[in-house]
Write a protein that holds these residues in place. Structure first.
Motif, PDB file in Angstrom:
ATOM      1  N   ASN A  84       0.819  -1.221   0.000  1.00  0.00           N
ATOM      2  CA  ASN A  84       0.000   0.000   0.000  1.00  0.00           C
ATOM      3  C   ASN A  84       0.848   1.264   0.000  1.00  0.00           C
TER       4      ASN A  84
ATOM      5  N   GLU B 154       1.043   3.951  -3.123  1.00  0.00           N
ATOM      6  CA  GLU B 154       0.751   5.383  -2.926  1.00  0.00           C
ATOM      7  C   GLU B 154       1.933   6.260  -3.345  1.00  0.00           C
TER       8      GLU B 154
ATOM      9  N   GLN C  17      -7.522  -5.972  -3.782  1.00  0.00           N
ATOM     10  CA  GLN C  17      -8.104  -4.859  -3.046  1.00  0.00           C
ATOM     11  C   GLN C  17      -7.370  -3.618  -3.536  1.00  0.00           C
TER      12      GLN C  17
ATOM     13  N   PRO D 166      -5.667  -0.297  -3.576  1.00  0.00           N
ATOM     14  CA  PRO D 166      -5.216   0.643  -2.552  1.00  0.00           C
ATOM     15  C   PRO D 166      -5.744   2.069  -2.757  1.00  0.00           C
ATOM     16  N   SER D 167      -5.883   2.500  -4.020  1.00  0.00           N
ATOM     17  CA  SER D 167      -6.338   3.870  -4.287  1.00  0.00           C
ATOM     18  C   SER D 167      -7.837   4.036  -4.059  1.00  0.00           C
TER      19      SER D 167
ATOM     20  N   GLN E 248      -9.869   1.768  -2.310  1.00  0.00           N
ATOM     21  CA  GLN E 248     -10.364   1.123  -1.080  1.00  0.00           C
ATOM     22  C   GLN E 248     -11.550   0.203  -1.358  1.00  0.00           C
ATOM     23  N   LYS E 249     -11.496  -0.455  -2.516  1.00  0.00           N
ATOM     24  CA  LYS E 249     -12.522  -1.464  -2.816  1.00  0.00           C
ATOM     25  C   LYS E 249     -11.887  -2.569  -3.647  1.00  0.00           C
TER      26      LYS E 249
END
Length: 359
Positions: free
Chosen positions: A33, A37, A315, A317-318, A320-321
């Motif tokens: 993550n 980012e 999943q 990371p940007s 959140q789904k």
């Protein structure tokens, strides 16, 4: 297992190393993550020296490329790059690749690490007109420096104007004082940035120079795990997951690189497939209910009937789904269609969306 010229550097940095396509590669340094980012918001460096590079040279180089690739390489000009694929004779894909036009008689093909030998043999089979082919994979290092701050972070190292480089173009020049470096802007993360090709002997020197120049911009090394989540947020295909020897470029949504204005391997059969329509399509989907889709999970309809399979999932990371790519029967491929992913014998609701997932 092979090493890249930078394996020792990754190990010293504490990277978690894993076998990937026959190479010892860094999968992560500080965590997926955080690395993801870094690339989305700043700048990160991937060692992707495991990728393959072939030089094709001679009067008939373009003719050979036209014969084995699905896209129209006659549209290329010096300094232009093209995404394409190598169709096989059975309707599937040998590999996807990049074609770089160095000059009208010289091209560089960039292929996937796991397919270097397979691609070389495939192209060689069609090389009946004496094209000079060189496999420079083992002596070539490749860094992908990705993120919105990449141009700014690297500009002090070269007199090439990085900010003005257009997407899918490249230039040859001096980089970090080393001559004859290829700098391209193709990107597999959707975050902008550059790829730098150079001889192995300069690898550690260039790596150090990049990190010194990028220090004020928060540059970090990034592993293959974040590369996968970044490319998936863009809906980019990964060979071996989303496309392979059994999937047609038309099923995979690669009709835009399948040009019937010329003849190429299996073009007649693919043209017939286009006319008849495909029975399955690669689609993007996002999870409505909780659950993470994984490679090869079954995709089912509301009654539990099998309608396809997941090829990539994570999943995001940007966002959140949970998101994924997968093949489904044609009637379920429409945007907004309700589908279910079979996760541990549970039907978990998802809906078909049009990639890129990350806008």
């Amino acid at each position: 297992m092979k090493n890249t010229a930078l394996t020792g550097v990754h190990t010293a940095l504490g990277a978690k190393m894993v076998p990937f396509a026959g190479y010892n590669m860094p999968v992560q340094y500080i965590g997926i993550n955080a690395e993801h980012e870094t690339v989305r918001k700043g700048v990160g460096v991937f060692d992707v020296s495991h990728m393959g590079e072939f030089i094709l040279k001679g009067e008939n180089a373009l003719a050979l490329i036209q014969k084995v690739t699905s896209n129209d390489a006659s549209k290329l000009y010096d300094g232009k790059v093209q995404y394409s694929c190598l169709p096989n004779e059975d309707g599937g894909i040998v590999d996807d690749l990049l074609v770089y036009r160095i000059d009208e008689k010289t091209y560089m093909l960039v292929v996937n690490a796991s397919n270097i030998e397979k691609d070389w043999n495939w192209i060689s089979k069609y090389n009946t007109d004496g094209v000079d082919m060189k496999d420079i994979s083992d002596r070539t290092s490749l860094l992908a420096i990705q993120g919105p701050k990449a141009a700014e972070a690297l500009q002090s190292l070269t007199d090439l104007d990085l900010a003005s480089m257009e997407y899918y173009t490249f230039k040859k020049g001096t980089f970090a004082g080393i001559n004859n470096v290829v700098v391209s802007a193709t990107g597999y993360t959707g975050a902008g940035g550059f790829e730098i090709y150079f001889d192995n002997e300069h690898a550690e020197f260039i790596w150090d120079a990049v990190f010194k120049a990028g220090e004020p911009f928060g540059i970090k090394p990034i592993g293959l795990a974040a590369r996968d989540t970044l490319r998936l947020e863009m809906g980019f295909c990964l060979y071996g997951n989303d496309i392979d020897d059994t999937t047609s470029p038309l099923e995979a949504g690669l009709g835009w690189v399948t040009k019937f204005s010329k003849e190429f391997t299996n073009s007649e059969a693919l043209q017939q497939q286009k006319a008849a329509g495909v029975s399955q399509k690669l689609v993007g989907f996002e999870m409505i209910d909780r659950g993470i889709p994984r490679h090869d999970y079954a995709i089912v309809d509301a009654d539990g009937n099998n309608i396809g399979r997941v090829t990539s999932g994570t999943q995001s990371p940007s966002l959140q789904k949970a998101i994924g790519l997968g093949y489904v029967k044609n009637e379920f491929a429409k945007e907004g269609s309700e589908i279910f992913i079979s996760i541990r014998d549970n039907k978990v609701k998802a809906k078909v969306v049009k990639p890129p997932f990350y806008k």
